[in-house]
Design a protein around this motif. Structure first.
Motif, PDB file in Angstrom:
ATOM      1  N   GLN A 229       0.826  -1.195   0.000  1.00 21.06           N
ATOM      2  CA  GLN A 229       0.000   0.000   0.000  1.00 21.06           C
ATOM      3  C   GLN A 229       0.868   1.256   0.000  1.00 21.06           C
ATOM      4  O   GLN A 229       2.084   1.183   0.101  1.00 21.06           O
ATOM      5  CB  GLN A 229      -0.935   0.001   1.215  1.00 21.06           C
TER       6      GLN A 229
ATOM      7  N   SER B 291      -2.089   4.996 -11.732  1.00 20.64           N
ATOM      8  CA  SER B 291      -2.362   3.768 -12.486  1.00 20.64           C
ATOM      9  C   SER B 291      -1.202   3.465 -13.428  1.00 20.64           C
ATOM     10  O   SER B 291      -0.481   4.381 -13.835  1.00 20.64           O
ATOM     11  CB  SER B 291      -3.662   3.936 -13.294  1.00 20.64           C
TER      12      SER B 291
ATOM     13  N   GLN C 141      -1.882  -0.307 -11.319  1.00 21.94           N
ATOM     14  CA  GLN C 141      -1.474  -0.814 -10.022  1.00 21.94           C
ATOM     15  C   GLN C 141      -0.223  -1.674 -10.158  1.00 21.94           C
ATOM     16  O   GLN C 141       0.634  -1.690  -9.284  1.00 21.94           O
ATOM     17  CB  GLN C 141      -2.614  -1.632  -9.409  1.00 21.94           C
ATOM     18  N   SER C 142      -0.147  -2.418 -11.264  1.00 26.99           N
ATOM     19  CA  SER C 142       1.037  -3.215 -11.531  1.00 26.99           C
ATOM     20  C   SER C 142       1.327  -3.189 -13.028  1.00 26.99           C
ATOM     21  O   SER C 142       0.430  -2.966 -13.839  1.00 26.99           O
ATOM     22  CB  SER C 142       0.846  -4.656 -11.042  1.00 26.99           C
TER      23      SER C 142
ATOM     24  N   THR D 155      -1.147   5.701  -5.025  1.00 25.40           N
ATOM     25  CA  THR D 155      -1.290   4.367  -4.442  1.00 25.40           C
ATOM     26  C   THR D 155      -0.161   3.426  -4.813  1.00 25.40           C
ATOM     27  O   THR D 155      -0.059   2.336  -4.276  1.00 25.40           O
ATOM     28  CB  THR D 155      -2.624   3.757  -4.879  1.00 25.40           C
TER      29      THR D 155
ATOM     30  N   THR E 205       2.713   1.854  -7.995  1.00 23.88           N
ATOM     31  CA  THR E 205       2.712   0.929  -9.142  1.00 23.88           C
ATOM     32  C   THR E 205       3.868  -0.032  -8.983  1.00 23.88           C
ATOM     33  O   THR E 205       5.012   0.391  -8.869  1.00 23.88           O
ATOM     34  CB  THR E 205       2.865   1.695 -10.466  1.00 23.88           C
TER      35      THR E 205
END
Lengths: 113, 116
Positions: free
Chosen positions: A42, B7, B9-10, B108, B110
């Motif tokens: 997170q 964005s 996330q991965s 958040t 990446t």
């Protein structure tokens, strides 16, 4: 370049005990330091802003009495997790603001058992 | 208004490819946009940063593109290498008028993996 030393890197403590984490700016003076908490996978969540010689400013939802912050000098800030519980287990990171901008410490992995 | 949306996330990229990570913000008062790289168990390290008065900044293989009107900024990693595999965070901050301190709002994150 600016270096921030954070100790310890890892600590395991028993539930109910207190743990102190130190954050030192080694080659610059930091009037302001920040403490973050990061859960696995997170983002970093700001806990408090620490100003030398004055009381820390805590973010909403952070318990002041549980997370005691002291910024006694221009190079040292400490975070004490009091009466630690398993839910306090996390990665704690400090950041110091100097002439080079922000420099982060290497973090402290706290595990409360 | 205080959020910074990041964005993807991965991201998985082949060695030598281009890695692109995007961030968007709402608060037009933000005036500093850094990118940080974080390896497991370590604190974040500053990669590159930009202010709203320029549209692009390049440092080595890392480039930030900034679109003020769209309130978006992105990180491009050219010729991506396995050693670039890490988590990348964008951030935004604004000056505090009262104390002069800068509070960072982090995206958040990446998780980038570059395949050998």
């Amino acid at each position: 370049g600016a270096v921030v030393s954070q100790h310890p890197s890892r600590v395991i403590c028993k539930s109910g005990t207190s743990v102190k984490i130190e954050c030192r700016s080694l080659d610059f003076q930091a009037t302001t330091m920040f403490w973050y908490r990061q859960f696995p996978k997170q983002s970093l969540m700001l806990m408090a802003t620490s100003n030398e010689g004055s009381k820390a400013t805590y973010e909403q939802g952070v318990e002041k009495d549980k997370f005691l912050i002291n910024h006694a000098s221009l190079t040292l800030s400490t975070l004490t997790v009091t009466s630690a519980h398993p839910e306090d287990s996390s990665f704690y990171i400090c950041s110091a603001m100097g002439i080079y901008g922000y420099t982060f410490g290497s973090g402290t992995r706290l595990t409360v058992v | 208004q205080q959020q910074v949306k990041q964005s993807p996330q991965s991201l998985i990229v082949q060695k030598g490819g281009i890695s692109i990570i995007n961030c968007a913000y709402e608060n037009t008062a933000f005036d500093y946009f850094p990118w940080y790289q974080q390896f497991p168990g370590k604190g974040p390290a500053l990669l590159i940063a930009i202010r709203p008065d320029v549209s692009e900044k390049k440092e080595g293989r890392f480039t930030i593109s900034f679109n003020k009107s769209a309130k978006q900024f992105s990180l491009h990693i050219m010729d991506s290498q396995p050693g670039d595999s890490a988590t990348y965070f964008c951030a935004a901050s604004k000056s505090s008028r009262t104390s002069g301190t800068y509070k960072y709002i982090f995206g958040t994150g990446t998780r980038l993996k570059v395949l050998a």
